[in-house]
Structures are given as C-alpha cells and as structure tokens.
Design a protein around this motif. Structure first.
Motif, PDB file in Angstrom:
ATOM      1  N   VAL A 126       0.856  -1.186   0.000  1.00 50.57           N
ATOM      2  CA  VAL A 126       0.000   0.000   0.000  1.00 50.57           C
ATOM      3  C   VAL A 126       0.891   1.236   0.000  1.00 50.57           C
ATOM      4  O   VAL A 126       1.844   1.321   0.765  1.00 50.57           O
ATOM      5  CB  VAL A 126      -0.922   0.036   1.244  1.00 50.57           C
ATOM      6  N   PHE A 154       0.857  -1.308  -5.147  1.00 54.61           N
ATOM      7  CA  PHE A 154       1.850  -1.799  -6.090  1.00 54.61           C
ATOM      8  C   PHE A 154       2.265  -3.181  -5.622  1.00 54.61           C
ATOM      9  O   PHE A 154       1.839  -3.623  -4.553  1.00 54.61           O
ATOM     10  CB  PHE A 154       3.036  -0.823  -6.216  1.00 54.61           C
ATOM     11  N   GLU A 185      11.618   1.539   4.724  1.00 52.03           N
ATOM     12  CA  GLU A 185      10.219   1.800   5.092  1.00 52.03           C
ATOM     13  C   GLU A 185       9.778   0.643   5.995  1.00 52.03           C
ATOM     14  O   GLU A 185       9.559  -0.467   5.519  1.00 52.03           O
ATOM     15  CB  GLU A 185       9.315   1.867   3.849  1.00 52.03           C
ATOM     16  N   GLU A 233       7.229  -1.571   8.020  1.00 52.17           N
ATOM     17  CA  GLU A 233       5.807  -1.809   7.757  1.00 52.17           C
ATOM     18  C   GLU A 233       5.286  -3.054   8.502  1.00 52.17           C
ATOM     19  O   GLU A 233       6.012  -4.030   8.668  1.00 52.17           O
ATOM     20  CB  GLU A 233       5.568  -2.001   6.242  1.00 52.17           C
ATOM     21  N   ASP A 289       9.918  -2.331   3.384  1.00 50.19           N
ATOM     22  CA  ASP A 289       9.699  -2.041   1.966  1.00 50.19           C
ATOM     23  C   ASP A 289      10.872  -1.172   1.512  1.00 50.19           C
ATOM     24  O   ASP A 289      10.803   0.053   1.553  1.00 50.19           O
ATOM     25  CB  ASP A 289       8.348  -1.324   1.802  1.00 50.19           C
ATOM     26  N   LYS A 344      10.758   0.066  -6.612  1.00 49.00           N
ATOM     27  CA  LYS A 344      10.143  -0.700  -5.521  1.00 49.00           C
ATOM     28  C   LYS A 344      10.332  -2.216  -5.610  1.00 49.00           C
ATOM     29  O   LYS A 344      10.358  -2.891  -4.583  1.00 49.00           O
ATOM     30  CB  LYS A 344       8.627  -0.419  -5.511  1.00 49.00           C
ATOM     31  N   GLY A 352       2.099  -0.221   4.496  1.00 46.31           N
ATOM     32  CA  GLY A 352       2.480   1.186   4.398  1.00 46.31           C
ATOM     33  C   GLY A 352       3.418   1.576   5.524  1.00 46.31           C
ATOM     34  O   GLY A 352       3.542   0.857   6.523  1.00 46.31           O
ATOM     35  N   THR A 353       4.075   2.717   5.344  1.00 39.18           N
ATOM     36  CA  THR A 353       5.101   3.126   6.307  1.00 39.18           C
ATOM     37  C   THR A 353       4.799   4.492   6.883  1.00 39.18           C
ATOM     38  O   THR A 353       4.254   5.359   6.195  1.00 39.18           O
ATOM     39  CB  THR A 353       6.500   3.128   5.636  1.00 39.18           C
TER      40      THR A 353
HETATM   41 MN    MN Z   1       5.975   1.216   1.601  1.00 38.90          MN
END
Ligand code: MN
Length: 234
Positions: free
Chosen positions: A30, A52, A82, A84, A113, A134, A202-203
C-alpha cells in the motif's frame, strides 16, 4: 509434468511455533498509508488507497533472532527504509468487506519495503511505473509470521526502525489512513486474494537513506524484531 528446467523453490516464510512454513504467492504493498509519511512525500489528505506489487522472490526471509543480509542494490544512490506491518492472508476471497476481513488473515510479520527513492521519484516525475524503484531483487526483507491469535492487538501496535542503533521511524499502526481491514476490502475489490498473499500495509514518516554497512532493526510490538544488514553492492 516435465519442465524444461527447474525454477527456484516457491519463497516461504517461517511461522513462529510451527514446523510448516507459509508459502508466498504475491506481495501487495500500500502506498502513502500514514498521513505524516504522505506529507513528507509532498501529499496531503486522505486519498483512496493505491497499490503496487513486489515479486515474491524479492523477499529476504530472516529467521527469528537472525541477521538477514541484503546487497546494496544497483542503479541507486538513495536506498530508503520503510518499516511496515505485514499481513499474511490465509483464506482468499474477492470483494471482502472490512467487517469480514479478520477471518481472512493468517498472521502478521515485520517487513521492510526497501525503496530506490531516487529511481521512484524519477518515475513519478515522468508518470512511469514504480517497478524499478520498488520491486527490485532483495527489496522485501521480512521476519517470521506470528499467528493472528498470538499477535495481540496489531491495530494499535507501536512500530519502529533503528539504523545503527538510532531510531529513524517510530509510530503506531493505529495511525494508518486505511487500517488493515479497510485495506483488505479495497485490495480484494481489485484482485482476488489467495492464501499465501502478503500485504505490506504502508510506512510512517521518517523514511531515510541507508548505506552499505548499516544495520537496520525493525520492530512491530508483539511481532518480534527484524534485523537486516546492508552489504556492499554485488
Ligand atoms: Mn511502503
């Protein structure tokens, strides 16, 4: 079935307290899911979640108590961490409602991430896909999975990452813009989730660069510790 050659085995992640490993099918991620991180990336407000993917073989699986290793990737001069919360899906489905999401969850883990930020920013600027920023090799270190029933209240867990002993990111999962259940609702409207899928949720703010020789220690309360060393480029 006979194949023209054998591929590497399916990536899998250890599960604490279990002999069997969790086989990994897909890694969904995310974007911009903590407000303060969205701001540091130059965005504001609550936008619909977006996603992604990373390939399953981008995982760097780190056993409990071990130090994982990743090589500093090619082409970048700005490799970011990142931290997560990772959700492991045990039961698939499509159009899962947030209220039903919990029963699709197998467990949780700590993940990083890793991001080639300079390449991601260049792709953003040009309106091109984020893959090169990424989804590179060894871009997804993660620790063992803690079973859902043993994970405690992950929705209110502190998470942090330290680099060489200095805290870089420190927040709480409750600050997610789209919480775990809502993320599963959105994600499963776009793809049919399957057992073996992972979701990097997400971070928070504080993303920053690492260099070869750095040691990252990531934590999500209740899920143990993920330690990764960044080696020189291959
Ligand atoms: Mn991330």
């Amino acid at each position: 079935m006979s194949l023209v050659f054998q591929l590497a085995p399916q990536p899998s992640v250890p599960v604490l307290g279990q002999a069997e490993k969790f086989p990994v099918r897909r890694i969904y991620c995310v974007g911009r899911n903590y407000e303060e991180h969205a701001k540091e990336m130059g965005f504001t407000g609550r936008e619909p979640p977006f996603f992604f993917l990373k390939p399953a073989d981008a995982l760097v699986v780190v056993n409990e108590g071990a130090t994982g290793e990743m090589a500093y990737p090619s082409l970048t001069q700005n490799l970011h961490h990142e931290i997560e919360l990772v959700v492991a899906i045990g039961t698939g489905g499509r159009n899962i409602k947030a209220a039903d999401a919990e029963k699709h969850i197998y467990g949780f883990a700590v993940g990083l991430d890793m991001t080639r930020r300079d390449l991601q920013n260049e792709m953003k600027k040009q309106g091109r896909p984020w893959c090169i920023g990424k989804a590179f090799d060894e871009s997804a270190p993660m620790g063992p999975i803690t079973l859902k029933a043993q994970a405690g209240d992950v929705n209110h867990a502190d998470l942090e990452v330290a680099v060489n002993g200095a805290i870089r990111q420190s927040s709480n999962v409750s600050k997610l813009i789209w919480n775990v259940a809502e993320t599963i609702e959105h994600l499963s409207s776009a793809w049919e989730l399957q057992p073996g899928d992972l979701i990097f949720t997400g971070t928070p703010e504080g993303v920053a660069a690492v260099v070869p020789g750095d040691v990252l220690v990531g934590k999500v309360a209740g899920l143990g510790t993920l330690t990764v060393k960044v080696n020189p480029a291959k």
